[in-house]
Write an enzyme that holds these catalytic residues in place. Sequence first.
Site, PDB file in Angstrom:
ATOM      1  N   GLY A 285       0.777  -1.231   0.000  1.00 27.95           N
ATOM      2  CA  GLY A 285       0.000   0.000   0.000  1.00 27.95           C
ATOM      3  C   GLY A 285       0.808   1.279   0.000  1.00 27.95           C
ATOM      4  O   GLY A 285       1.815   1.421  -0.706  1.00 27.95           O
ATOM      5  N   SER A 286       0.362   2.209   0.831  1.00 27.63           N
ATOM      6  CA  SER A 286       0.889   3.570   0.799  1.00 27.63           C
ATOM      7  C   SER A 286       2.329   3.702   1.260  1.00 27.63           C
ATOM      8  O   SER A 286       2.905   4.790   1.151  1.00 27.63           O
ATOM      9  CB  SER A 286      -0.005   4.486   1.646  1.00 27.63           C
ATOM     10  OG  SER A 286      -1.302   4.553   1.098  1.00 27.63           O
ATOM     11  N   THR A 287       2.932   2.636   1.773  1.00 27.03           N
ATOM     12  CA  THR A 287       4.366   2.707   2.088  1.00 27.03           C
ATOM     13  C   THR A 287       5.176   2.913   0.809  1.00 27.03           C
ATOM     14  O   THR A 287       6.349   3.286   0.877  1.00 27.03           O
ATOM     15  CB  THR A 287       4.847   1.428   2.791  1.00 27.03           C
ATOM     16  OG1 THR A 287       4.594   0.288   1.965  1.00 27.03           O
ATOM     17  CG2 THR A 287       4.148   1.251   4.132  1.00 27.03           C
TER      18      THR A 287
END
Length: 581
Positions: A285-287
């Site tokens: 995801g947003s990592t």
Amino acid sequence: MTAMLARPLSPRRQADDRGLNRATAQKRLMIMMLLYGGAVCLVLSKLAFFAVFAGPASASTMAGRVARGDIVDRNGAPLARTIDAWAIGVHPDELLGDKRDIAQRLAGILGIDQTKIYAQLSGTKFAYIERDASASLVTEVNAIGEPALVFEREPQRLYPQSELAAPVLGFLDMAGRGASGMERALDAQLTDPARNGQPIALSIDLRAQSALENELGQQVVALNAKGGAGVVLDVQTGEIMALASFPTFNPNNPGAAPAPARTADGREIPGPFFNRVTTAAYELGSTFKPITMAAAIDSGTVTSMARRFDATAPLKIDGFTIHDHDGQNRWLDIPETLIHSSNIATARIADEMGGDKLARMFRLMGFDQPMPFELPARGRTLFPQKFSRITTMTAGFGHGIAVTPLHLAAAYAALVNGGIWHPATLMKVAPGQAVPGRRVISQATSDRMRQLLRLVVTQGTGKNADAAGFRVGGKTGTAEVATGGGYSKKANVSTFAAAFPMDAPRYVVIVMLDSPVGNAQSFGQTTAAYTAAPVVSRFILRAGPMLGVMPDARRDIDVSELLPLLWRAPGAKPQSMADPE
């Protein structure tokens, strides 16, 4: 009668007799010395024979277990040791006593099923009843008085820390060979006669390992997660200071580990031997957003932190719609894009940069291949064959690309250490001997990313990861769990990728939870901000000083030039909706 008296010997005759006696004594002494010397030579020759011919045979019989070296952590604390133990066996054809009686007594002493023992006693070939028995058990069994029961000394592999670092260490098979983990990876070195049993030091710090397992394990249980993963990496050398994967097992008794299970929807839950840090590839995801942002800055796509991108509404492209989880419904500049974790703004940045530049960055970070690493089990990644426009936009925020948590740790190390990617390692690295890395971003871009990651923790979604005085930076990531038919709407993978201290980075910390269930502790939430981030904070507070980082509230990275860019007025509108560039 007159007694007859013996005539005394002459002095000369007496001297001759004394000389004869001395000569006889000397001859006898010489003969005794020759006999004794011969016996000694015979014994020595036998010993030499056995040393030359019997030694290798004995070693092969024990499958190399006798000489297996110890494994220790970076500070010399024992992780795996070889100690003396006993094997209890039986020659069934030589039994004198009643088999059922003997089986019953052995079962009571050894805690083994009586039926199984009786079957061994009723066989025709030699069988081991118990391996790795203690001396006290041998004494009790010997008291039975059955000559067909025999005892042999043999080495036992002991893991004194029990379950601690089990995914790293692995275990041995019945023949005494490494079956998994570093026991398998280092099998040749651990049994090399030339090493003479010298211990091998891993990069793991036992104290940090204990803290990570404790904090992550508690969160896995508290949130009823299907599993969890954590890794701590030295950003300059690639050394792994701690690695945890749940569920786990006890290497002293791997046979007792539970088998893999399945969820209600049929998804298999990996068992305890599955290392989620190195083997499992996840959409994290947003990592991925900071990596995309670094590529945009380094490639010149983004030249000003004040540059704004339209996130006023969901983005529709090729029949897909890209949403923000907690949309700001306005134009966002670069710090705000990361602080609010905007999928829409990140997708626009990736689209402007183009698939070729984004794919190049991901390849430089090693996302297209298994991590070069010591552990035998290394997971393959899910890497797009083609970076089409929609693939580029979604991969920019971590959708449609899957890597292991270890891949992510190495990438974040490069983001903050000055731009150099290093391969991860579980071997202790001597000072100045780190494997040379490769440059993936410039020093200037790395400096900028440190500022941005710190702002995410102080101003954005990563607040729960902060640890007072340790200047933590990082990024949340929450992604729906991929299933065979798409994505689950009921389960997610929540991840927090952190580094500290951001003014002079030393370590990266990755914490991931598979399918956490919200509770009062997480305010009913399952996103990374409420599940993974708190674990990072608690770990750093506990282990930071152990790793040589002391808290200092007077120090921090300078973000003063970026703070004015943040939109702070509640309910106010931006001064301009136009792109300042």
